[in-house]
Design a protein around this motif. Sequence first.
Motif, PDB file in Angstrom:
ATOM      1  N   ASP A   1       0.670  -1.268  -0.070  1.00 32.04           N
ATOM      2  CA  ASP A   1      -0.138   0.071  -0.053  1.00 32.04           C
ATOM      3  C   ASP A   1       0.627   1.232  -0.083  1.00 32.04           C
ATOM      4  OD1 ASP A   1      -2.638  -0.760  -0.054  1.00 32.04           O
ATOM      5  OD2 ASP A   1      -2.078  -1.870   1.692  1.00 32.04           O
TER       6      ASP A   1
ATOM      7  N   ASP B   1       9.606  -6.036  -5.062  1.00 33.93           N
ATOM      8  CA  ASP B   1       8.522  -6.934  -4.216  1.00 33.93           C
ATOM      9  C   ASP B   1       8.373  -8.487  -4.398  1.00 33.93           C
ATOM     10  OD1 ASP B   1       6.144  -7.312  -2.503  1.00 33.93           O
ATOM     11  OD2 ASP B   1       5.933  -5.500  -2.739  1.00 33.93           O
TER      12      ASP B   1
ATOM     13  N   ASP C   1      12.769 -11.649  -2.819  1.00 30.00           N
ATOM     14  CA  ASP C   1      12.417 -12.104  -1.337  1.00 30.00           C
ATOM     15  C   ASP C   1      13.551 -11.375  -0.432  1.00 30.00           C
ATOM     16  OD1 ASP C   1      11.711 -13.124   0.931  1.00 30.00           O
ATOM     17  OD2 ASP C   1      11.670 -15.152  -0.081  1.00 30.00           O
ATOM     18  N   LEU C   2      12.954 -10.603   0.157  1.00 30.07           N
ATOM     19  CA  LEU C   2      14.216  -9.958   1.222  1.00 30.07           C
ATOM     20  C   LEU C   2      14.525 -10.960   2.317  1.00 30.07           C
ATOM     21  CD1 LEU C   2      12.638  -6.477   1.468  1.00 30.07           C
ATOM     22  CD2 LEU C   2      14.750  -7.056   0.441  1.00 30.07           C
TER      23      LEU C   2
ATOM     24  N   ASN D   1      11.543   0.055   1.856  1.00 28.31           N
ATOM     25  CA  ASN D   1      10.275   0.304   2.402  1.00 28.31           C
ATOM     26  C   ASN D   1       9.343  -0.918   2.966  1.00 28.31           C
ATOM     27  OD1 ASN D   1       7.167   1.616   2.711  1.00 28.31           O
ATOM     28  ND2 ASN D   1       7.182   0.143   0.975  1.00 28.31           N
TER      29      ASN D   1
ATOM     30  N   TYR E   1       9.080  -7.224  16.006  1.00 29.78           N
ATOM     31  CA  TYR E   1       9.105  -6.131  15.037  1.00 29.78           C
ATOM     32  C   TYR E   1       9.708  -4.967  15.470  1.00 29.78           C
ATOM     33  CZ  TYR E   1       6.585  -2.672  12.117  1.00 29.78           C
ATOM     34  OH  TYR E   1       6.201  -1.638  11.237  1.00 29.78           O
TER      35      TYR E   1
ATOM     36  N   LYS F   1      12.927  -2.285  13.789  1.00 29.30           N
ATOM     37  CA  LYS F   1      12.599  -1.160  13.201  1.00 29.30           C
ATOM     38  C   LYS F   1      13.759  -0.216  14.065  1.00 29.30           C
ATOM     39  CE  LYS F   1       9.578  -1.788  10.407  1.00 29.30           C
ATOM     40  NZ  LYS F   1       9.555  -1.256   8.987  1.00 29.30           N
TER      41      LYS F   1
ATOM     42  N   ILE G   1      -1.468   3.418   9.698  1.00 26.29           N
ATOM     43  CA  ILE G   1      -2.384   3.356   8.276  1.00 26.29           C
ATOM     44  C   ILE G   1      -2.930   2.096   8.089  1.00 26.29           C
ATOM     45  CG2 ILE G   1      -2.146   4.102   5.869  1.00 26.29           C
ATOM     46  CD1 ILE G   1       0.836   4.893   7.402  1.00 26.29           C
TER      47      ILE G   1
ATOM     48  N   THR H   1      -3.186  -0.431   6.084  1.00 31.86           N
ATOM     49  CA  THR H   1      -2.447  -1.068   4.923  1.00 31.86           C
ATOM     50  C   THR H   1      -2.387  -2.573   4.894  1.00 31.86           C
ATOM     51  OG1 THR H   1      -0.577  -1.224   6.169  1.00 31.86           O
ATOM     52  CG2 THR H   1      -0.716   0.828   4.854  1.00 31.86           C
TER      53      THR H   1
ATOM     54  N   ARG I   1      -3.396  -7.945   7.472  1.00 29.89           N
ATOM     55  CA  ARG I   1      -2.861  -9.483   7.695  1.00 29.89           C
ATOM     56  C   ARG I   1      -3.098  -9.688   9.229  1.00 29.89           C
ATOM     57  NH1 ARG I   1       0.081  -8.715   3.330  1.00 29.89           N
ATOM     58  NH2 ARG I   1       1.535  -7.533   4.484  1.00 29.89           N
TER      59      ARG I   1
END
Length: 363
Positions: A46, A67, A103-104, A130, A215, A219, A246, A248, A253
């Motif tokens: 998004d 992506d 695929d990161l 991103n 997570y 970050k 946001i 998204t 998910r």
Amino acid sequence: MASLIWHPIRRLLFGPPSAPSISFDPARDIPSLAGKVILITGGAGDLGKALAIEHARHGPAQIYIADLAQEDNGEAVIRSIRESASLPPAGDGGVLIKFIDVDLASFESVRKAAGRLRAEIGRLDILVNNAGVVLMRNEVSVDGYELTWAINFMGHALLTKLLLPTLLSTASQLESSDVRIIVVSSEGHAMVPRGGIAFDQLKTPCKDISYVHRYGQTKLALILYAKSLSLLHPEITTVSVHPGRILTGLFRRLQKDSKLFKYTALITPLFTTSVENGVRNHLWASTAPIHQAKTVEARDGAAATGNSDNKSPNLGVVVSGTYYEPVGVTGKESALAQDEALRVRLWEWVEGELDGQVTGTTA
Ligand SMILES: NC(=O)c1ccc[n+]([C@@H]2O[C@H](COP(=O)([O-])OP(=O)(O)OC[C@H]3O[C@@H](n4cnc5c(N)ncnc54)[C@H](OP(=O)(O)O)[C@@H]3O)[C@@H](O)[C@H]2O)c1
């Protein structure tokens, strides 16, 4: 009367309101991007897609959408970006938009994508790291890292390292060059395991660490990594951004996977903003005027005074090494995000991990 009741409840549930954004209107304030080559990871998601659309409206030479592999090789995403940006059909000149699958979570996939990019592009002006996930499940990647860590942090660190020669050569072409790395972090960087990054568990599924903290540590690492890049490569402007909250793909998910997010789905619109609004910090950081100081000392001083009190001379100017909340607001990072010892430790750790990944490539 309603606001007398609602404001305290809102504050209790969602925290204090953000500091005021600087004035930024993408249509009015983004300059021409003519000649620029842009790469956006998670560009089919998004925020990534919204970023590509707005960039495309300002006429760069090329936008690469990186992506996960898509069945149609990204054709639908490219078509949708072109239509939303009112671009002529592909092949009619103007902005070239390409899809590149990566695929990161896999070093091999990142090396392959970077190799293709290096072969295709002579320059890279804006790299936007991103892509990002919040994963409820505890897993390790093919390379043995906790999966959230692998995707959000390791994949981006390797991609950046492999593309650095191209970014640096672009930066060296002109004295006035403007080359940027935008790292998409989160206010969630403050919710981390004890000490910030659980170095001793990064090569395990992190079974004892909640998904929020798994997570958060990615970050936090992204903010620290951006600071290291800005110190080591002052010719590139490297910043980290939090986009806001946001609704998204990431949230959708979570609403499927997490009971908490499922049960609070009805009130989610109360504390989230639109994708169009949520992408403004990405847009500002990637296109607003940069601080011209080429020495780290001068930029450190600029970052220190770049606060959101509407008095700073650097207000509205992108200062390398800074973490920004929406839009262009500084001074919001956690104590750990400012921890020098942790920054150095992370840099040395990741350099060690990536060492063998760069040898054998043409980087
Ligand atoms: N939304 C928010 O409120 C919020 C708040 C703070 C920070 N952020 C950050 O904003 C960034 C953009 O996220 P978003 O909100 O736009 O979510 P999104 O719509 O889910 O976009 C994320 C994109 O990353 C892709 N991706 C997932 N795993 C990948 C992998 N292994 N390799 C390559 N790409 C992968 C996703 O592909 P699939 O859809 O196919 O999985 C998706 O296209 C993330 O870094 C996120 O952490 C978002």
